[in-house]
Design an enzyme around this catalytic site. Structure first.
Site, PDB file in Angstrom:
ATOM      1  N   PHE A 159       0.830  -1.206   0.000  1.00  0.00           N
ATOM      2  CA  PHE A 159       0.000   0.000   0.000  1.00  0.00           C
ATOM      3  C   PHE A 159       0.868   1.262   0.000  1.00  0.00           C
ATOM      4  CE2 PHE A 159      -1.820   2.779   3.543  1.00  0.00           C
ATOM      5  CZ  PHE A 159      -2.450   3.663   2.675  1.00  0.00           C
ATOM      6  N   TYR A 173       5.752  -7.935  17.135  1.00  0.00           N
ATOM      7  CA  TYR A 173       5.912  -6.959  16.050  1.00  0.00           C
ATOM      8  C   TYR A 173       6.664  -5.725  16.556  1.00  0.00           C
ATOM      9  CZ  TYR A 173       4.649  -3.757  12.278  1.00  0.00           C
ATOM     10  OH  TYR A 173       4.691  -2.851  11.250  1.00  0.00           O
ATOM     11  N   LYS A 201      10.493  -4.650  15.305  1.00  0.00           N
ATOM     12  CA  LYS A 201      10.743  -3.326  14.721  1.00  0.00           C
ATOM     13  C   LYS A 201      11.731  -2.533  15.588  1.00  0.00           C
ATOM     14  CE  LYS A 201       8.356  -2.639  10.893  1.00  0.00           C
ATOM     15  NZ  LYS A 201       8.950  -2.148   9.653  1.00  0.00           N
TER      16      LYS A 201
END
Ligand code: UDP
Length: 318
Positions: free
Chosen positions: A14, A152, A156
């Site tokens: 996206f 997650y 990161k």
């Protein structure tokens, strides 16, 4: 500015596809590497044949291919990663592999070649902090390792540590941006993102699923504002070695968001509250509030999102 060769990892996603489109319009060269795991060819197919555009269908875990692409470019926009809360929970191993090994490959190869990297990190980094305006140097508060969601945030954060270590020890020019909720055309709800999910439900007359009590707040940024910030940060000489929040300060509860989407689409859908455990997994923890403090990015690139929430919903929903 002379023409740059830009490598975009995850460029069929996206955000990556909008970045590719904008850079091509600016006259830059763009190479997209994407394994189309969550990215889609349809997102970039309109760029095929455009001057300066090239697509390589491959994973960033393929180091030999990545090495060649990094040697041939001037700058790297590193977006390839596991995306979406639902995707992370459903695919914890794959998510960790791509986020950790993938970024390690980019960092090591870019460092050898001294190529500038802009890394898209995430507001998930902050964890479940209650404070409303999150600042880049805030402490992080995370849940137990038994809850997949937090992996997650940790992967990161590991990426940020790694890139900053390469910056300090090896001189890798790196800029880190932490994206807050972003929305716009081409975003899909398959991996959990709330706006495309509610939109699809509203348009098809299905129940609109609001998780928890719906009082959790988020702030949404329209894709064009994010892309503008990304390119400005990449080209700002003093941004190297720095971390920036990129988002909007206009918060909204998810229940109010659902009501707005329902009204805009003139939908007859019912809005239903779904317990988190049913929507995700047992013990799931959400962030209650997530709104950025934007003073740092404002100071560096004079950042001010141009599209407000009502306008972005109008563009997306109608
Ligand atoms: N959410 C929701 N219904 C959905 C999908 C998400 O109510 O169908 C909620 C989700 O629990 C969270 C917010 O909307 O509180 C934003 O979710 P998203 O996955 O888009 O992004 P997050 O901010 O969680 O990364």
């Amino acid at each position: 500015m002379s023409v740059q060769q830009c490598l975009i990892t995850g460029g069929a996603g996206f955000i990556g596809s909008h970045l590719a489109e904008t850079l091509i319009k600016m006259g830059e060269g763009v190479v997209v590497i994407d394994d189309l795991s969550t990215g889609r060819w349809e997102n970039i197919s309109h760029l095929k044949g455009k001057k300066g555009f090239r697509f390589v269908r491959e994973s960033i875990l393929n180091k030999a291919v990545l090495k060649k692409l990094i040697e041939g470019c001037n700058v790297i926009y590193h977006l390839a990663a596991a995306v979406g809360v639902k995707f992370i929970i459903d695919n914890p191993l794959k998510s960790m592999e791509i986020n950790i090994k993938g970024t390690e490959n980019v960092a090591e190869l870019a460092s050898k070649e001294k190529k500038k990297v802009l890394f898209t990190s995430t507001s998930e980094i902050y964890g479940k902090k209650e404070r409303r305006r999150l600042k880049e140097d805030d402490d992080r508060i995370l849940g137990t390792t038994k809850i997949a969601r937090w992996s997650y945030s940790c992967t990161k954060a590991a990426d940020e540590f790694l890139l900053l270590a390469y910056h300090r020890q090896k001189g890798l020019p790196v800029v880190i941006m932490r994206l807050f909720n972003t929305c716009g055309p081409r975003q899909v709800g398959d991996y959990g993102m709330v706006i495309p999910r509610l939109r699809k439900q509203a348009l098809s007359g299905d129940p609109m699923t609001v998780y928890g009590d719906g009082k959790q707040t988020r702030s949404f940024t329209y894709i064009t504002d994010v892309i503008e910030a990304m390119i400005a940060l990449m080209n700002h000489p003093w941004a190297v070695g720095e971390i920036f929040n990129v988002g909007s300060e206009e918060g909204i509860t998810i229940l109010t968001l659902a009501k707005k989407i329902k009204a805009l689409s003139k939908s007859k859908s019912k809005i239903v509250l779904i317990p988190y455990e049913e929507a995700y997994e047992k013990g799931f923890e959400d962030m209650r509030h997530r709104i950025p403090d934007l003073s740092k990015i404002r100071k560096f690139i004079n950042y001010a999102p141009k599209v407000n929430l009502d306008e972005m919903l109008r563009r997306i929903v109608s």
